[in-house]
Design an enzyme around this catalytic site. Sequence first.
Site, short mmCIF file in Angstrom:
data_model
loop_
_atom_site.label_atom_id
_atom_site.label_comp_id
_atom_site.label_asym_id
_atom_site.label_seq_id
_atom_site.Cartn_x
_atom_site.Cartn_y
_atom_site.Cartn_z
N HIS A 7 -0.19 -3.73 4.84
CA HIS A 7 -0.22 -4.52 3.61
C HIS A 7 1.16 -5.08 3.30
O HIS A 7 1.30 -6.28 3.00
CB HIS A 7 -0.71 -3.64 2.45
N GLU A 8 2.18 -4.23 3.35
CA GLU A 8 3.53 -4.70 3.03
C GLU A 8 4.02 -5.73 4.04
O GLU A 8 4.67 -6.72 3.67
CB GLU A 8 4.49 -3.51 2.96
N HIS A 55 2.80 -9.16 3.26
CA HIS A 55 3.65 -9.93 2.34
C HIS A 55 4.77 -10.62 3.11
O HIS A 55 5.13 -11.77 2.82
CB HIS A 55 4.26 -9.01 1.28
#
Length: 286
Positions: free
Chosen positions: A136-137, A140
């Site tokens: 998820h990170e 980004h």
Amino acid sequence: MTTNSLKTALLLGLLSAVLLVGGQAIAGRNGLYVGLALAALMNCASYFFSDKIALSMYSAQLVSETENPQVYHRVAPIVRGLAQRMGLPMPKLYVIEEPSPNAFATGRNPQHASVAFTTGILQLMNDNELEGVVAHELGHVLHRDILISSVAATLAAAITMLARMAFWFGPRGDDDERGGNAWSGLLMMILAPFAAMLIQLAISRSREYDADAASAKYVGSPYPLINGLQHLENWSQRIPMEATPSTAHLFIIKPLVGGGISRLFSTHPSTEERIRRLRHMQLAAA
């Protein structure tokens, strides 16, 4: 110019205008000059050093083979494998001494990205769940929205600080002038955090959904992140994290869970909705 680059430029311009108008309202022409100087300084600092500022706010410690090696040998293989799958450079790794489980990515581009983990998330999650969070990170980072988040965090904090300084250290004159200054300072104390929240609203909530989708894609299943989000939601309420409002949007899950009007200003969609969308992705792929 990409959409995210345009958003960043608009964000810097809008917050610079707030600094200029606020400075003039507080101290006239001299305040305008101070606001101009602050705007130039903060624009430069926000672009080049926003990641370091965000990390320093939480006393994040570098993770490497020589610094925090135990954390490194667990986290680095997970991050490196995902970065290779996503075609990203290996980001720097940091750990935050904080029992509440959370994580965030920051930096101005993939070549200058960092991912930070709290000690709480490392203790709570197994490697499978942690992989979902890391993906998820890195989502980004892949979507290049970490610069917008970092710039917003730095400048929102700067505006709030300026408002507080205006209230306590504004110019003094006769009684009327003191009264007017007190009211202007009070107004800035109210409006500046409000403006900071509005700026954070400019960071689209869809970025969290997009990063969630990237996690499901590159891990190969949405369930590691689903399980991770469920744990984060439960434990972040049991062990609240003392995070500054200006940086709350950086984290994978909102550090301080609020209700009522605070939900209107949250940059995070509800965890329930994120999990629902992830499960729908699995059903659609079946």
